[in-house]
Design a protein around this motif. Structure first.
Motif, PDB file in Angstrom:
ATOM      1  N   GLY A   1       0.810  -1.213   0.000  1.00  0.00           N
ATOM      2  CA  GLY A   1       0.000   0.000   0.000  1.00  0.00           C
ATOM      3  C   GLY A   1       0.840   1.258   0.000  1.00  0.00           C
ATOM      4  N   ALA A   2       1.916   1.259   0.787  1.00  0.00           N
ATOM      5  CA  ALA A   2       2.805   2.424   0.807  1.00  0.00           C
ATOM      6  C   ALA A   2       3.472   2.606  -0.549  1.00  0.00           C
ATOM      7  N   ARG A   3       3.969   1.530  -1.099  1.00  0.00           N
ATOM      8  CA  ARG A   3       4.665   1.632  -2.386  1.00  0.00           C
ATOM      9  C   ARG A   3       3.721   2.051  -3.516  1.00  0.00           C
ATOM     10  N   GLU A   4       2.483   1.588  -3.475  1.00  0.00           N
ATOM     11  CA  GLU A   4       1.512   1.999  -4.491  1.00  0.00           C
ATOM     12  C   GLU A   4       1.288   3.504  -4.458  1.00  0.00           C
ATOM     13  N   ARG A   5       1.446   4.092  -3.277  1.00  0.00           N
ATOM     14  CA  ARG A   5       1.236   5.524  -3.109  1.00  0.00           C
ATOM     15  C   ARG A   5       2.549   6.297  -3.159  1.00  0.00           C
ATOM     16  N   LYS A   6       3.624   5.613  -3.568  1.00  0.00           N
ATOM     17  CA  LYS A   6       4.955   6.195  -3.718  1.00  0.00           C
ATOM     18  C   LYS A   6       5.516   6.721  -2.396  1.00  0.00           C
ATOM     19  N   ALA A   7       5.031   6.125  -1.295  1.00  0.00           N
ATOM     20  CA  ALA A   7       5.613   6.393   0.014  1.00  0.00           C
ATOM     21  C   ALA A   7       6.615   5.285   0.333  1.00  0.00           C
ATOM     22  N   VAL A   8       7.392   5.474   1.384  1.00  0.00           N
ATOM     23  CA  VAL A   8       8.479   4.536   1.715  1.00  0.00           C
ATOM     24  C   VAL A   8       8.133   3.769   2.991  1.00  0.00           C
ATOM     25  N   PRO A   9       7.911   2.443   2.901  1.00  0.00           N
ATOM     26  CA  PRO A   9       7.658   1.654   4.105  1.00  0.00           C
ATOM     27  C   PRO A   9       8.966   1.302   4.810  1.00  0.00           C
ATOM     28  N   ILE A  10       8.912   1.269   6.141  1.00  0.00           N
ATOM     29  CA  ILE A  10      10.054   0.855   6.961  1.00  0.00           C
ATOM     30  C   ILE A  10       9.525  -0.100   8.024  1.00  0.00           C
ATOM     31  N   LEU A  11      10.041  -1.324   8.034  1.00  0.00           N
ATOM     32  CA  LEU A  11       9.639  -2.306   9.037  1.00  0.00           C
ATOM     33  C   LEU A  11      10.429  -2.114  10.324  1.00  0.00           C
ATOM     34  N   VAL A  12       9.763  -2.317  11.456  1.00  0.00           N
ATOM     35  CA  VAL A  12      10.399  -2.192  12.772  1.00  0.00           C
ATOM     36  C   VAL A  12      10.070  -3.448  13.577  1.00  0.00           C
ATOM     37  N   THR A  13      11.081  -4.170  14.041  1.00  0.00           N
ATOM     38  CA  THR A  13      10.810  -5.329  14.884  1.00  0.00           C
ATOM     39  C   THR A  13      10.284  -4.861  16.243  1.00  0.00           C
ATOM     40  N   SER A  14       9.499  -5.702  16.890  1.00  0.00           N
ATOM     41  CA  SER A  14       8.855  -5.331  18.158  1.00  0.00           C
ATOM     42  C   SER A  14       9.878  -5.016  19.232  1.00  0.00           C
TER      43      SER A  14
END
Length: 370
Positions: free
Chosen positions: A250-263
């Motif tokens: 969803g972020a990439r479709e909107r040209k935003a940058v996703p960043i994963l964070v471990t708990s």
């Protein structure tokens, strides 16, 4: 047309600087005026006469907030703080306790102008003042609709905890103090949510309706994905990864940058003083997903483990919600909580996230970090 707001704080006898609205201790918030203090009984003002212009007089806002009705959006807020003859110490929080200015001190005769950006969603910009000797000389509010926004999706360890729960705090609530005025933090994390329930309740859709190209989305779930029940539970290597990929796509479709964070880790120690991992395969799954999708990863589980082991079993009680009876008004009976942070813990974990963002060297994000 975008509206700009200018406020000159101080005494009734000192005229406002041209282009500014005068705010005195008697200015209580009213819907008809759209601005004012939420409580005025402990607001005072002084006129030092000598410095001139905005530095001459000021308000002393003790345990109150200043509210301004504004359209939803992102605003750059600039505050002038200082006193000609006294030391000052001012902390400013926005909205539900988002830490913007932390213990800003000035020496006699010195003034500081500091700026930050605030994400407003309830048509009201609220700035709460505290500190040993708070001051507010002037306030400027300017809409910045194109400013970069750092969106947060997560659970209670991330969310903005309410003011009446102080010192309870999420790390997302403390993150703004590490971000320059060029970017705002939009914290949509909510207590009790898993990666799945966050979507089912429509919160992710709200983010999709507001996120812009080149914004960022930090994603930290896992605490509640472990809890059995069809409304929240996900299995680490199947439904958990599949659900997190919805955020990424969803972020990439909107040209935003996703960043994963471990708990972030919980406060459970082994007899030898090492931290016990309570997240297990959920951490492995996030790391694998980051590798599989090419998404940047902040390994908060690893860095928080190191931090908590440095503080030790006793020291970490100052970071988590381990409160003695009578220590804080909001928790008269005290509490012992190994998952959630008090404000100091929120700050320390936010610092880990900030350091993790810097290490990623993402452009232009790294330019927005203090």
């Amino acid at each position: 047309m975008l509206q700009h707001y200018r406020f000159d704080f101080g005494t009734e006898t000192c005229p406002p600087v041209e282009g500014y609205t005068k705010i005195t201790p008697k200015h209580a918030y009213e819907a008809s005026t759209g601005c004012g203090f939420t409580r005025t009984e402990r607001v005072n003002a002084k006129d030092r006469v000598e410095p001139g212009a905005l530095r001459r007089d000021f308000c002393i806002p003790l345990d109150t907030a200043f509210q301004v009705d504004v359209p939803d959006g992102t605003y750059k807020v600039s505050v002038l703080l200082g006193d000609e003859i006294a030391d000052t110490d001012t902390t400013i929080k926005a909205g539900e306790g988002r830490l913007m200015v932390h213990k800003q001190r000035t020496q006699p005769g010195h003034f500081v102008r500091t700026s930050f950006s605030v994400w407003v969603t309830d048509s009201r910009l609220k700035l709460t003042f505290s500190g040993m000797a708070p001051r507010i000389n002037a306030l400027e509010i300017d809409p910045v609709p194109q400013a970069c926004t750092i969106f947060l999706a997560g659970d209670s360890t991330v969310t903005d905890q309410p003011a009446d729960g102080y010192p309870y705090a999420g790390w997302g609530q403390m993150l703004p103090m590490f971000v320059k005025a060029d970017a705002a933090v939009a914290n949509y994390a909510l207590s009790g949510r898993s990666s799945l329930s966050f979507i089912r309740e429509g919160v992710l859709d709200t983010i999709w309706s507001k996120i812009k190209p080149y914004d960022y989305l930090l994603i930290q779930f896992g605490h509640n994905d472990q809890k059995y029940g069809e409304d929240r539970y996900t299995e680490p290597f199947t439904t958990y990864k599949e659900t997190l990929k919805v955020y990424i796509d969803g972020a990439r479709e909107r040209k935003a940058v996703p960043i994963l964070v471990t708990s972030v880790q919980r406060r459970f120690f082994e007899a030898d003083g090492t931290l016990r991992d309570t997240h297990g395969d959920y951490l492995t799954a996030v790391r694998e997903l980051a590798e599989e999708t090419g998404v940047p990863l902040i390994d908060l589980a690893a860095t928080s483990k190191t931090l908590f082991e440095q503080w030790g079993p006793e020291g970490t009680k100052a970071l988590f919600m381990w409160l003695a009876p009578g220590e804080f008004m909001n928790f008269p009976d005290g509490t012992e909580d190994n998952t959630h942070f008090q404000q100091q813990g929120g700050i320390e974990v936010a610092r880990l996230v900030y350091e993790g963002l810097k290490e990623l060297k993402l452009k232009p994000l790294m330019l927005y970090l203090r």
